[in-house]
Design a protein around this motif. Structure first.
Motif, short mmCIF file in Angstrom:
data_model
loop_
_atom_site.label_atom_id
_atom_site.label_comp_id
_atom_site.label_asym_id
_atom_site.label_seq_id
_atom_site.Cartn_x
_atom_site.Cartn_y
_atom_site.Cartn_z
N LEU A 238 0.83 -1.20 0.00
CA LEU A 238 0.00 0.00 0.00
C LEU A 238 0.86 1.26 0.00
CD1 LEU A 238 -3.11 0.48 0.09
CD2 LEU A 238 -2.83 0.97 2.52
N ALA A 239 1.88 1.27 0.85
CA ALA A 239 2.76 2.44 0.93
C ALA A 239 3.48 2.67 -0.39
CB ALA A 239 3.77 2.25 2.06
N ARG A 240 3.92 1.58 -1.03
CA ARG A 240 4.64 1.71 -2.29
C ARG A 240 3.71 2.18 -3.41
NH1 ARG A 240 9.44 0.74 -4.34
NH2 ARG A 240 9.74 -0.14 -6.42
N LEU A 241 2.50 1.68 -3.45
CA LEU A 241 1.55 2.10 -4.47
C LEU A 241 1.20 3.58 -4.32
CD1 LEU A 241 -0.81 -1.02 -4.53
CD2 LEU A 241 0.75 -0.26 -6.35
N ILE A 242 1.12 4.06 -3.10
CA ILE A 242 0.86 5.49 -2.88
C ILE A 242 2.02 6.33 -3.40
CG2 ILE A 242 0.67 7.24 -1.06
CD1 ILE A 242 -1.03 5.22 0.52
N GLU A 243 3.24 5.84 -3.19
CA GLU A 243 4.42 6.55 -3.69
C GLU A 243 4.41 6.57 -5.22
OE1 GLU A 243 9.31 6.42 -3.17
OE2 GLU A 243 8.07 4.76 -2.43
N ILE A 244 4.04 5.45 -5.83
CA ILE A 244 3.98 5.37 -7.29
C ILE A 244 2.90 6.29 -7.83
CG2 ILE A 244 3.37 3.84 -9.21
CD1 ILE A 244 4.74 1.56 -7.60
N ALA A 245 1.74 6.27 -7.20
CA ALA A 245 0.62 7.11 -7.66
C ALA A 245 0.98 8.59 -7.64
CB ALA A 245 -0.62 6.85 -6.80
N ALA A 246 1.79 8.99 -6.66
CA ALA A 246 2.18 10.40 -6.57
C ALA A 246 2.95 10.83 -7.82
CB ALA A 246 3.03 10.62 -5.32
N VAL A 247 3.67 9.90 -8.46
CA VAL A 247 4.40 10.19 -9.69
C VAL A 247 3.46 10.12 -10.90
CG1 VAL A 247 6.20 9.38 -11.27
CG2 VAL A 247 6.63 9.45 -8.80
N LEU A 248 2.70 9.04 -10.99
CA LEU A 248 1.84 8.84 -12.17
C LEU A 248 0.72 9.88 -12.26
CD1 LEU A 248 1.47 4.94 -12.32
CD2 LEU A 248 3.26 6.41 -13.25
N ASP A 249 0.22 10.32 -11.13
CA ASP A 249 -0.91 11.26 -11.14
C ASP A 249 -0.54 12.65 -11.67
OD1 ASP A 249 -2.52 9.28 -10.17
OD2 ASP A 249 -2.80 10.12 -8.17
N ARG A 250 0.75 12.90 -11.83
CA ARG A 250 1.15 14.20 -12.38
C ARG A 250 0.82 14.33 -13.86
NH1 ARG A 250 7.31 13.79 -10.19
NH2 ARG A 250 6.85 13.52 -7.95
N ALA A 251 0.64 13.17 -14.53
CA ALA A 251 0.38 13.20 -15.97
C ALA A 251 -1.00 13.78 -16.25
CB ALA A 251 0.47 11.79 -16.53
N PRO A 252 -1.08 14.76 -17.15
CA PRO A 252 -2.40 15.33 -17.47
C PRO A 252 -3.26 14.37 -18.28
CG PRO A 252 -0.70 16.29 -18.88
CD PRO A 252 0.01 15.44 -17.87
N GLN A 253 -2.64 13.50 -19.07
CA GLN A 253 -3.37 12.56 -19.90
C GLN A 253 -3.64 11.27 -19.10
OE1 GLN A 253 -0.21 13.29 -20.14
NE2 GLN A 253 1.03 11.68 -21.10
N PRO A 254 -4.61 10.45 -19.53
CA PRO A 254 -4.88 9.19 -18.83
C PRO A 254 -3.68 8.26 -18.86
CG PRO A 254 -6.66 9.75 -20.35
CD PRO A 254 -5.54 10.70 -20.64
#
Length: 471
Positions: A238-254
């Motif tokens: 869970l902690a690692r996925l949250i860290e990953i999401a913080a990077v991926l969510d910066r993308a404006p596109q899907p």
């Protein structure tokens, strides 16, 4: 044109060591180096002509057999043995179609492997490589591409030759299915995030100018598809996925994600708990909504013991390691699995037969319920990545796991003449950058038009004189 008959006259096995530029952890192993095998096959056609063909594949430890009592070298030897067994079987002097050679030795190879303690996944590794080299030779001999040769069924794919193994396809119109396949000019590269991969920043562990973290890979290659490894520890995952999401969510596109359980869960209840906590985490809302499917979460010894329909109704679940023989996908489907992976290391005919099954089952259901995915990060620049890309492209997969370029420094260390030959033969797929020829990825896409040349996506070959013969 009918499928040509030919005999297999010679098989030569070679190796070359591959060193990773950074460690990659998947399942129970952290990989830093492994050999790559190269297979050369000479076929003899009915008119007496001979033709050589080739294939390549990494000898990956702790995937085919995850027994921790075995060393990586033990795993390499298992795969070498599977290659030698297949070579001996195929050189029986009999003339058959390409698929006929595969079908004639399918049971024999698995039985021979079992006498040496090899599971079916390992045993099938040998024919998987020979079959590709044979097709390369066959299509070169008639001057056609892999795509055209397969769509015209010059391989002679006939499910009835395999009897009960694919009895569900006995009445299926295979020539019609093959003729309708339509490869594309580009394929999206799905970036894998391993269990020890750095997520953000620049760690400076390698210092070769190439990306070292997920954040840098996204910025450099423009990926929009990602494969995220989870390790079976809910809090850590869970902690690692949250860290990953913080990077991926910066993308404006899907963006789009697959979740790879890598057999790290003993039962589905633990995975359901991870899924519930992922849904409850506000930082993971976009990532959860972007997940396309879940890959082989349950250990292979129990994966086909129980029904996973409840999980598949939430997100489709596929098998990967459990796909050890030709009847595995139908068994998995009966338990609620929705898909299966395509990997050249498991066999290209298995991928094509499973793609036919998906088409058959979906037509019966009147809806696209079953599907195939492209999963293979270990393919190295050269024949291995080219042939795997051509296979997934043929069967209509539009994004594929592709990380050999991230963990290995392209063709660095290979003879300069060999690098130049691959760059010349496939200028759309490769580029010379950071001192070596490497995959060219733009906006997350690989351009693969040059794979449509004569042979099996083989516009160039290794410098055979620099390879060592397999013992």
């Amino acid at each position: 044109m009918n499928a040509p008959l030919f005999s297999v006259r010679e098989v030569r096995l070679y190796e070359r060591d591959v060193h990773l530029r950074m460690p990659f952890r998947f399942g129970v192993v952290t990989l830093t180096e492994a050999p790559q095998c190269f297979v050369r096959v000479r076929i003899e056609l009915a008119d007496g002509r001979s033709q050589w063909g080739a294939a390549a594949e990494l000898l990956a430890p702790k995937w085919f057999d995850k027994n921790e009592a075995l060393s990586n070298e033990n795993n390499f030897d298992q795969l070498r043995l599977a290659l030698r067994l297949a070579a001996g079987a195929y050189m029986d002097g009999k003339a058959r179609t390409a698929f006929g050679h595969f079908a004639a030795h399918y049971d024999e190879q698995i039985e021979a492997g079992a006498t040496h303690g090899l599971n079916s996944l390992i045993a099938n590794y040998g024919p998987a490589q020979l079959d590709r080299a044979i097709l390369d030779a066959l299509f070169l001999s008639v001057g056609c591409s892999f795509y055209d040769g397969m769509r015209d069924n010059l391989a002679g794919i006939d499910p009835t030759l395999l009897g009960h193994h694919v009895g569900d396809l006995a009445e299926f119109d295979m020539p019609r299915f093959l003729a309708q396949l339509a490869p594309a000019d580009t394929i999206a590269a799905r970036h894998t995030v391993g269990l020890v991969d750095v997520i953000g920043g620049h760690p400076g562990q390698v210092g070769d100018g190439l990306p070292e973290s997920l954040e840098e890979a996204v910025a450099t290659y423009g990926h929009r598809y990602f494969k995220l490894k989870v390790g079976g520890n809910i809090n850590a995952d869970l902690a690692r996925l949250i860290e990953i999401a913080a990077v991926l969510d910066r993308a404006p596109q899907p963006y789009f994600v697959s979740l790879d359980g890598n057999e790290q869960f003993n039962d589905i209840a633990v995975l359901f708990e991870l899924w519930r906590r992922m849904q409850d985490a506000p930082q993971l809302q976009r990532l959860v909504a972007s997940i396309l499917f879940i890959e082989q979460p349950i250990t292979r010894t129990h994966a086909l013991d129980g029904d996973v329909s409840a999980l598949s109704r939430v997100k489709p679940v596929i098998i990967d390691e459990s796909d050890d023989e030709l009847g595995a996908f139908p068994r998995a489907r009966s338990l609620g699995y929705a898909g299966v992976s395509s990997k050249c290391c498991k066999g290209l005919y298995k991928s094509i037969l499973n793609a036919a099954r998906c088409a058959h089952w979906n037509a019966e259901a009147g809806a696209p319920r079953c599907f195939m995915t492209g999963e293979d990060l270990t393919t190295q620049a050269g024949l291995a990545v080219q042939q795997d890309l051509a296979l997934v492209n043929l069967i209509g997969i539009r994004h594929v796991e592709r990380n050999g370029h991230h963990y290995v420094n392209g063709m660095a260390g290979l003879p300069a003449t060999e690098q130049t030959m691959f760059l010349t033969g496939h200028p759309d797929l490769y580029e010379h950058k950071y001192g070596a020829v490497r995959l060219k990825i733009r906006a997350g896409q690989l351009t693969v038009g040059s794979l449509a040349g004569p042979g099996f996506a083989s516009g160039a070959y290794p410098d055979w004189e620099t390879l060592k013969r397999m013992a």
